[in-house]
Design a protein around this motif. Structure first.
Motif, short mmCIF file in Angstrom:
data_model
loop_
_atom_site.label_atom_id
_atom_site.label_comp_id
_atom_site.label_asym_id
_atom_site.label_seq_id
_atom_site.Cartn_x
_atom_site.Cartn_y
_atom_site.Cartn_z
N ALA A 127 -11.26 10.01 15.39
CA ALA A 127 -9.90 10.28 14.90
C ALA A 127 -9.13 8.99 14.67
O ALA A 127 -8.38 8.86 13.69
CB ALA A 127 -9.16 11.18 15.88
N VAL A 128 -9.30 8.00 15.55
CA VAL A 128 -8.64 6.70 15.35
C VAL A 128 -9.19 6.02 14.10
O VAL A 128 -8.43 5.45 13.31
CB VAL A 128 -8.82 5.81 16.61
CG1 VAL A 128 -8.40 4.37 16.33
CG2 VAL A 128 -8.04 6.38 17.77
N ALA A 129 -10.50 6.10 13.89
CA ALA A 129 -11.09 5.51 12.68
C ALA A 129 -10.54 6.20 11.43
O ALA A 129 -10.25 5.54 10.43
CB ALA A 129 -12.62 5.63 12.73
N CYS A 133 -8.47 4.44 8.39
CA CYS A 133 -8.87 4.60 6.98
C CYS A 133 -7.71 5.16 6.14
O CYS A 133 -7.49 4.71 5.01
CB CYS A 133 -10.08 5.53 6.87
SG CYS A 133 -11.61 4.79 7.45
N THR A 134 -6.99 6.11 6.68
CA THR A 134 -5.85 6.69 5.97
C THR A 134 -4.77 5.64 5.76
O THR A 134 -4.20 5.54 4.67
CB THR A 134 -5.29 7.90 6.74
OG1 THR A 134 -6.32 8.86 6.86
CG2 THR A 134 -4.10 8.51 6.02
N GLN A 135 -4.49 4.85 6.78
CA GLN A 135 -3.47 3.80 6.66
C GLN A 135 -3.89 2.77 5.63
O GLN A 135 -3.07 2.34 4.81
CB GLN A 135 -3.24 3.13 8.02
CG GLN A 135 -2.14 2.10 8.01
CD GLN A 135 -0.78 2.70 7.69
OE1 GLN A 135 -0.50 3.83 8.07
NE2 GLN A 135 0.06 1.96 7.02
N LEU A 136 -5.15 2.38 5.62
CA LEU A 136 -5.63 1.42 4.62
C LEU A 136 -5.55 1.99 3.22
O LEU A 136 -5.23 1.28 2.27
CB LEU A 136 -7.07 1.00 4.94
CG LEU A 136 -7.25 0.12 6.17
CD1 LEU A 136 -8.73 -0.08 6.47
CD2 LEU A 136 -6.56 -1.23 5.97
N ARG A 137 -5.83 3.26 3.08
CA ARG A 137 -5.77 3.91 1.77
C ARG A 137 -4.34 3.97 1.25
O ARG A 137 -4.08 3.86 0.07
CB ARG A 137 -6.37 5.31 1.87
CG ARG A 137 -6.50 6.04 0.58
CD ARG A 137 -7.25 7.34 0.67
NE ARG A 137 -7.00 8.15 1.84
CZ ARG A 137 -7.89 8.37 2.81
NH1 ARG A 137 -9.09 7.86 2.74
NH2 ARG A 137 -7.58 9.13 3.84
N ARG A 138 -3.38 4.14 2.14
CA ARG A 138 -1.98 4.27 1.74
C ARG A 138 -1.26 2.93 1.60
O ARG A 138 -0.18 2.87 1.04
CB ARG A 138 -1.23 5.14 2.74
CG ARG A 138 -1.73 6.58 2.75
CD ARG A 138 -0.93 7.42 3.68
NE ARG A 138 0.49 7.38 3.38
CZ ARG A 138 1.14 8.27 2.64
NH1 ARG A 138 0.48 9.26 2.11
NH2 ARG A 138 2.43 8.16 2.44
N THR A 139 -1.83 1.86 2.15
CA THR A 139 -1.20 0.55 2.10
C THR A 139 -1.51 -0.11 0.77
O THR A 139 -2.67 -0.16 0.36
CB THR A 139 -1.71 -0.35 3.25
OG1 THR A 139 -1.49 0.34 4.48
CG2 THR A 139 -1.02 -1.68 3.25
N PRO A 140 -0.50 -0.62 0.08
CA PRO A 140 -0.76 -1.32 -1.19
C PRO A 140 -1.68 -2.53 -0.96
O PRO A 140 -1.62 -3.18 0.08
CB PRO A 140 0.62 -1.77 -1.65
CG PRO A 140 1.60 -1.03 -0.82
CD PRO A 140 0.90 -0.61 0.43
N LYS A 141 -2.52 -2.78 -1.92
CA LYS A 141 -3.45 -3.90 -1.83
C LYS A 141 -2.68 -5.22 -1.91
O LYS A 141 -1.80 -5.39 -2.74
CB LYS A 141 -4.48 -3.85 -2.95
CG LYS A 141 -5.25 -2.55 -3.00
CD LYS A 141 -6.18 -2.44 -1.82
CE LYS A 141 -7.06 -1.23 -1.93
NZ LYS A 141 -6.83 -0.22 -0.97
N VAL A 142 -3.02 -6.14 -1.04
CA VAL A 142 -2.41 -7.47 -1.03
C VAL A 142 -3.36 -8.41 -1.75
O VAL A 142 -4.56 -8.42 -1.49
CB VAL A 142 -2.17 -7.94 0.42
CG1 VAL A 142 -1.57 -9.33 0.42
CG2 VAL A 142 -1.28 -6.96 1.14
N LEU A 143 -2.84 -9.19 -2.67
CA LEU A 143 -3.67 -10.13 -3.40
C LEU A 143 -4.17 -11.23 -2.46
O LEU A 143 -3.42 -11.74 -1.62
CB LEU A 143 -2.88 -10.76 -4.55
CG LEU A 143 -2.43 -9.77 -5.64
CD1 LEU A 143 -1.57 -10.48 -6.66
CD2 LEU A 143 -3.63 -9.14 -6.29
#
Length: 146
Positions: A127-129, A133-143
């Protein structure tokens, strides 16, 4: 049925991927109706005065259908907007996607231990993983820096 088709309002709950000439934004929309009701059931806890709790009956009545096709009961507050009720009712695909990702991608179904503590740790880590994954998917990509 007594409220009638005209009592419903068209709601767009999301934009899909199948664009057509008649629907260039691929809007997923249908007619919905939300009514305040008191469901009758002897197993529903009653208030101190003996009344049944109010909830909302959400019904989807698609264009061309003779009667509503889908129904949901909601205990959300009475001031919840119809659009929000519909969005939450139609989110099933997201739940199924997340479950599939948990099961196949993150190993939720790989536990072969025999203890409650081991199973609990395994499910907690999966569940933590999933949350990461959900947080990474929702976070805008940083150049990346050059």
């Amino acid at each position: 049925m007594n409220a009638g088709r005209s009592a419903g309002k068209f709601v767009v709950w999301r934009h899909g991927t199948r664009k057509t000439p008649g629907n260039p934004t691929a809007s997923m929309r249908s007619r919905f109706l939300a009514l305040r009701i008191r469901p009758a059931n002897r197993n529903i806890p009653r208030a101190a005065d003996g009344t049944l709790p109010e909830c909302r009956l959400l019904a989807e009545w698609p264009p061309g259908a003779a009667e509503p096709t889908d129904y949901w009961l909601s205990t959300l507050p009475a001031d919840t907007r119809l659009r929000d009720l519909v969005r939450l009712a139609k989110i099933r695909w997201r739940i199924e996607h997340d479950y599939r990702e948990l099961k196949h991608g993150l190993g939720l179904d790989h536990f072969e231990g025999r203890s409650w503590i081991g199973w609990h740790r395994h499910v907690t880590l999966a569940a933590v993983a999933q949350a990461i994954c959900t947080q990474l998917r929702r976070t805008p990509k940083v150049l990346a820096q050059a």
